[in-house]
Design a protein around this motif. Structure first.
Motif, PDB file in Angstrom:
ATOM      1  N   THR A  59     -10.784  -0.365  -4.395  1.00  0.00           N
ATOM      2  CA  THR A  59     -11.036   1.118  -3.320  1.00  0.00           C
ATOM      3  C   THR A  59      -9.889   1.794  -3.382  1.00  0.00           C
ATOM      4  O   THR A  59      -9.906   3.053  -2.878  1.00  0.00           O
TER       5      THR A  59
ATOM      6  N   PRO B 143     -15.384  -6.986  -7.063  1.00  0.00           N
ATOM      7  CA  PRO B 143     -15.455  -5.731  -6.446  1.00  0.00           C
ATOM      8  C   PRO B 143     -14.687  -4.717  -6.860  1.00  0.00           C
ATOM      9  O   PRO B 143     -13.578  -4.808  -7.421  1.00  0.00           O
ATOM     10  N   ASP B 144     -15.246  -3.462  -6.997  1.00  0.00           N
ATOM     11  CA  ASP B 144     -14.716  -2.386  -7.523  1.00  0.00           C
ATOM     12  C   ASP B 144     -13.137  -2.104  -6.658  1.00  0.00           C
ATOM     13  O   ASP B 144     -13.103  -2.476  -5.533  1.00  0.00           O
TER      14      ASP B 144
ATOM     15  N   ASP C  28     -12.473  -4.767  -2.300  1.00  0.00           N
ATOM     16  CA  ASP C  28     -13.395  -3.895  -1.565  1.00  0.00           C
ATOM     17  C   ASP C  28     -13.104  -4.064  -0.179  1.00  0.00           C
ATOM     18  O   ASP C  28     -13.965  -3.545   0.859  1.00  0.00           O
TER      19      ASP C  28
END
Length: 146
Positions: free
Chosen positions: A145, A142-143, A55
């Motif tokens: 980006t 986190p996903d 992220d």
């Protein structure tokens, strides 16, 4: 190699996060390469390192350097800013023959969605903290980006 003094590599899921934890603690890192064929040589890069998580805004500019190796199991990019490069004899390094890359890791994680990989990381021991209790990979993961 990103420039004359900056290296980067992908940190993949599948094991603990000790390097990430210790980089977050004090930033020191040494990377080592050994010549297993040809003239005997050991090369070391000493420097300061930092994890770039999925992220982090820098992820989008760094991940294209790893297009061939990128996949859902990439959980961080490790940046290393070299302060010293040294080499030494590799007289004790054995000869070893390279046969091929192993494909199981990439194949296994290629079948996972991003959320499945995040769940995999969340259940592994010593991913969010090191074996000595230092903060490591931020969870939930986190996903990506990019």
């Amino acid at each position: 190699m990103l420039d004359d003094l900056t290296l980067a590599y992908l940190d993949f899921g599948g094991s603990h996060a000790e390097t990430i934890a210790h980089l977050r603690e004090n930033g020191r890192v040494t990377m080592m390469w050994c010549a297993f064929s040809g003239p005997p040589k050991v090369l070391r890069v000493h420097g300061r390192g930092e994890p770039v998580f999925r992220d982090d805004p820098r992820w989008e500019t760094l991940i294209p350097h790893f297009a061939a190796a990128d996949g859902p199991a990439a959980r961080a990019i490790i940046l290393v800013h070299a302060t010293m490069v040294s080499d030494s004899c590799g007289f004790a390094v054995p000869f070893m023959d390279y046969r091929a890359e192993r494909t199981q890791h990439a194949e296994y994680f290629a079948r996972k969605t991003d959320s499945e990989f995040a769940a995999y990381c969340a259940k592994k021991p010593h991913v969010d903290t090191s074996i000595d209790g230092l903060p490591a990979l931020p969870l939930p993961l986190p996903d990506r980006t990019a």
